[in-house]
Design a protein around this motif. Sequence first.
Motif, mmCIF file in Angstrom:
data_model
loop_
_atom_site.group_PDB
_atom_site.id
_atom_site.type_symbol
_atom_site.label_atom_id
_atom_site.label_comp_id
_atom_site.label_asym_id
_atom_site.label_seq_id
_atom_site.Cartn_x
_atom_site.Cartn_y
_atom_site.Cartn_z
ATOM 1 N N PRO A 56 0.784 -1.235 0.000
ATOM 2 C CA PRO A 56 0.000 0.000 0.000
ATOM 3 C C PRO A 56 0.814 1.282 0.000
ATOM 4 C CG PRO A 56 0.192 -0.849 2.222
ATOM 5 C CD PRO A 56 0.951 -1.813 1.334
ATOM 6 N N GLY A 57 0.124 2.382 -0.288
ATOM 7 C CA GLY A 57 0.680 3.714 -0.061
ATOM 8 C C GLY A 57 0.581 4.020 1.426
ATOM 9 N N ARG A 58 0.975 5.213 1.799
ATOM 10 C CA ARG A 58 0.913 5.558 3.218
ATOM 11 C C ARG A 58 0.568 7.019 3.400
ATOM 12 N NH1 ARG A 58 3.235 9.375 2.380
ATOM 13 N NH2 ARG A 58 5.445 9.782 2.053
ATOM 14 N N ASP A 81 -3.431 0.875 -3.027
ATOM 15 C CA ASP A 81 -2.211 0.069 -3.123
ATOM 16 C C ASP A 81 -1.764 -0.168 -4.562
ATOM 17 O OD1 ASP A 81 -4.010 -1.731 -4.127
ATOM 18 O OD2 ASP A 81 -3.735 -3.262 -2.588
ATOM 19 N N VAL A 82 -0.658 -0.872 -4.705
ATOM 20 C CA VAL A 82 -0.186 -1.337 -6.007
ATOM 21 C C VAL A 82 -0.242 -2.857 -5.969
ATOM 22 C CG1 VAL A 82 1.806 -1.499 -7.548
ATOM 23 C CG2 VAL A 82 1.327 0.646 -6.363
ATOM 24 N N ILE A 83 -0.797 -3.458 -7.019
ATOM 25 C CA ILE A 83 -0.799 -4.925 -7.090
ATOM 26 C C ILE A 83 0.061 -5.359 -8.281
ATOM 27 C CG2 ILE A 83 -3.021 -5.151 -5.922
ATOM 28 C CD1 ILE A 83 -4.406 -5.630 -8.520
ATOM 29 N N VAL A 84 0.759 -6.440 -8.096
ATOM 30 C CA VAL A 84 1.727 -6.867 -9.111
ATOM 31 C C VAL A 84 1.610 -8.382 -9.328
ATOM 32 C CG1 VAL A 84 4.190 -7.106 -9.635
ATOM 33 C CG2 VAL A 84 3.381 -5.070 -8.491
ATOM 34 N N ALA A 85 1.530 -8.783 -10.582
ATOM 35 C CA ALA A 85 1.531 -10.219 -10.908
ATOM 36 C C ALA A 85 2.846 -10.544 -11.607
ATOM 37 C CB ALA A 85 0.358 -10.540 -11.827
ATOM 38 N N VAL A 86 3.427 -11.666 -11.210
ATOM 39 C CA VAL A 86 4.737 -12.033 -11.756
ATOM 40 C C VAL A 86 4.743 -13.499 -12.163
ATOM 41 C CG1 VAL A 86 7.161 -12.431 -11.131
ATOM 42 C CG2 VAL A 86 6.062 -10.336 -10.435
ATOM 43 N N VAL A 171 11.348 -12.981 -17.112
ATOM 44 C CA VAL A 171 10.546 -12.634 -15.936
ATOM 45 C C VAL A 171 9.484 -11.656 -16.408
ATOM 46 C CG1 VAL A 171 10.552 -11.574 -13.653
ATOM 47 C CG2 VAL A 171 12.499 -12.962 -14.389
ATOM 48 N N MET A 172 8.222 -12.003 -16.135
ATOM 49 C CA MET A 172 7.120 -11.158 -16.616
ATOM 50 C C MET A 172 6.447 -10.458 -15.434
ATOM 51 S SD MET A 172 5.829 -14.179 -19.085
ATOM 52 C CE MET A 172 6.699 -15.368 -18.114
ATOM 53 N N VAL A 173 6.249 -9.163 -15.583
ATOM 54 C CA VAL A 173 5.700 -8.375 -14.470
ATOM 55 C C VAL A 173 4.537 -7.533 -14.989
ATOM 56 C CG1 VAL A 173 6.241 -6.605 -12.743
ATOM 57 C CG2 VAL A 173 8.030 -8.206 -13.467
ATOM 58 N N MET A 174 3.378 -7.660 -14.355
ATOM 59 C CA MET A 174 2.229 -6.812 -14.714
ATOM 60 C C MET A 174 1.792 -6.032 -13.474
ATOM 61 S SD MET A 174 -0.038 -5.687 -16.843
ATOM 62 C CE MET A 174 0.194 -6.682 -18.307
ATOM 63 N N VAL A 175 1.586 -4.713 -13.649
ATOM 64 C CA VAL A 175 1.353 -3.829 -12.505
ATOM 65 C C VAL A 175 0.009 -3.117 -12.624
ATOM 66 C CG1 VAL A 175 2.206 -1.719 -11.390
ATOM 67 C CG2 VAL A 175 3.845 -3.404 -12.244
ATOM 68 N N ASP A 176 -0.667 -2.954 -11.493
ATOM 69 C CA ASP A 176 -1.824 -2.059 -11.462
ATOM 70 C C ASP A 176 -1.720 -1.201 -10.202
ATOM 71 O OD1 ASP A 176 -4.368 -0.938 -12.124
ATOM 72 O OD2 ASP A 176 -5.228 -2.154 -10.524
ATOM 73 N N GLY A 177 -1.679 0.111 -10.371
ATOM 74 C CA GLY A 177 -1.503 0.994 -9.215
ATOM 75 C C GLY A 177 -2.715 1.855 -8.950
ATOM 76 N N LYS A 178 -3.092 1.961 -7.684
ATOM 77 C CA LYS A 178 -4.225 2.822 -7.321
ATOM 78 C C LYS A 178 -3.795 4.004 -6.456
ATOM 79 C CE LYS A 178 -8.221 0.913 -8.746
ATOM 80 N NZ LYS A 178 -7.841 0.889 -10.175
ATOM 81 N N VAL A 179 -2.510 4.092 -6.155
ATOM 82 C CA VAL A 179 -2.052 5.236 -5.349
ATOM 83 C C VAL A 179 -1.774 6.383 -6.325
ATOM 84 C CG1 VAL A 179 -0.433 5.987 -3.566
ATOM 85 C CG2 VAL A 179 -0.810 3.530 -3.932
ATOM 86 N N PRO A 180 -2.482 7.513 -6.184
ATOM 87 C CA PRO A 180 -2.277 8.586 -7.161
ATOM 88 C C PRO A 180 -0.815 9.036 -7.216
ATOM 89 C CG PRO A 180 -3.980 9.177 -5.550
ATOM 90 C CD PRO A 180 -3.436 7.861 -5.131
ATOM 91 N N LEU A 181 -0.290 9.178 -8.426
ATOM 92 C CA LEU A 181 1.116 9.560 -8.586
ATOM 93 C C LEU A 181 1.366 10.999 -8.144
ATOM 94 C CD1 LEU A 181 2.248 8.174 -12.045
ATOM 95 C CD2 LEU A 181 2.197 7.082 -9.811
#
Length: 562
Positions: A56-58, A81-86, A171-181
């Motif tokens: 998560p963000g903080r 948070d950010v979720i990541v699949a690998v 190595v494969m990485v897929m990201v989804d982020g919900k914490v505003p940049l």
Amino acid sequence: MGAVGSKQHARVPKASKLSDVYDDNENSVATRYDTLVSAFKTQFEGEKPKTIARSPGRVNLIGEHIDYEGYSVLPMAIGLDVIVAVSVALKEEGNVEEDEAEATLSIANVDGEKYTPKEFPFDHEQEVDVKSHHWTNYVLCGFKGIFDQLKKQNKLESVLESAFMKRVKKVMVMVDGKVPLGSGLSSSSALNCAVTVALMDAFELSFTKGELSELTCLSERYSGTQSGGMDQAISIMGEKDLAKRIDFNPIGAMDVPLPTNLTFLIGNSCAVSKKAESAHKHYNLRVVECRLAAILMAKHYGEDIEKAKTRVTLREVADLYCNKGDLWTALGAVRKALNEGSYTKKQLENDEGLGDLRKIFDCENNEAFNVVLQKNDTFKLRDRARHVFSEARRVHEFQKICEGQSPRYAVSGPIYEHWCKVIGLEPDVGVASDDPTKDFGHPMYGMGKEDALAKLMHLSHESCKTQYECSCDELDELVDAFMSAGALGARLTGAGWGGCVVAVCESDIAEEILADVKKSFYEKRFQSGVANIADETNLLFKTAPSAGAAILHYDDEKGVIV
Ligand code: GLA
């Protein structure tokens, strides 16, 4: 500050259901994970993720810009948070062509239009291109950090030589982020931490939470900011319903229960704080100023100049010379050791006898500091040190009050008591002033817990604004908007220079305050296009302490969680 908490020895939990991690509607969370998995399959031609992790963000409640000076801070993890699949594709045994092909690290994002994919060699020694500011830089930071940690543990060679690592093809990485940049809620650390945890699990390694907190703090410096360890530590060690006091050297996380009748609100100032891009004139400059202040304080205490030049943090110097780290003593010492206003580079190098500053900051090997010294000629030391010591006190007081001490007893220390005598106050009439010799203007005597906590947050903002100069007009306007709407206290959170404000209020008027702030601060921004009304719920919202990093099990038939 006290004992170290115990959580750093634990491992990142493997969640067995979504409600272990999320308070939100489970269906929408499950849909988000399904979207992540299908994006993964599309991007990587039918491959399935082996591991999924989230971090998560903080929001930092109090203790700004003091983690890199060695002082404890008091943040909580938030629900965004950010979720990541690998997944790791292995080379087929005996396949000569595959054996010779270079292994790759392929990174993509669910929002591929905004966050374009990139492929890198599977090489932990590659450099992060700090000039490009591509979002995948933080993924590379996480990747490199894992190998740095293995090196530190003398395990690098054996892991690289293992049958598994030698067979890595992709190595494969897929990201989804919900914490505003750029919001000051630590989207970058959430990404770095989620990636690190996911890769650790996919590589069949296991680090403790403490190790992960430290390695992600160090690895994020590859992105160009010399940040402290707060964001990573709370992202990894956060827990539902608890704020944490994060300690450094050694790293630890102590539970801090927040008063249940209070609600914390977050508002985004809509001024984007680009930490990495502006580091040389903001964040990294402050790190340099604090170090210079520490050196001049050590010199003031009679240290040989060469020895003084090895001092890194203000805490190091205060612990040695200021009554074993008494913060009132340190605040008094600042006035004697450091001049008001700014020092020029020439003054520091010649008059103060520090010699070539570039050598102190090892500029040949540290590009971040090199740029700071190239682009700045003046350095404010007294104000920065005053902020650091006074803010460290406020964290201590905030924690004590949360733990049930009466506000008037939360303030202590020999110098404080001395000054109380001088001005004729009883020591326990408590003040949280940042300058015992000048300003006793903030009595906390007779204040309730809630008002005292809010007061500390208010003082923190004032100090950030005037001494540390890390606020901006938009942040100040938003703090005022929260206060006029009836919040008890409000302050910038995170690095500042844009990003978010955290406010505290009595829970029963939280909704009213949100409505009021929407009217006074956001409506004109929606109209002028500075903010988008579709983002409303990410711009202004209630928050509560949330869970830290977790590994989630993915089952192709049943979905993400079994
Ligand atoms: C950023 C850094 C943290 C901390 C804050 C300011 O978020 O990453 O380490 O220094 O700024 O408190």
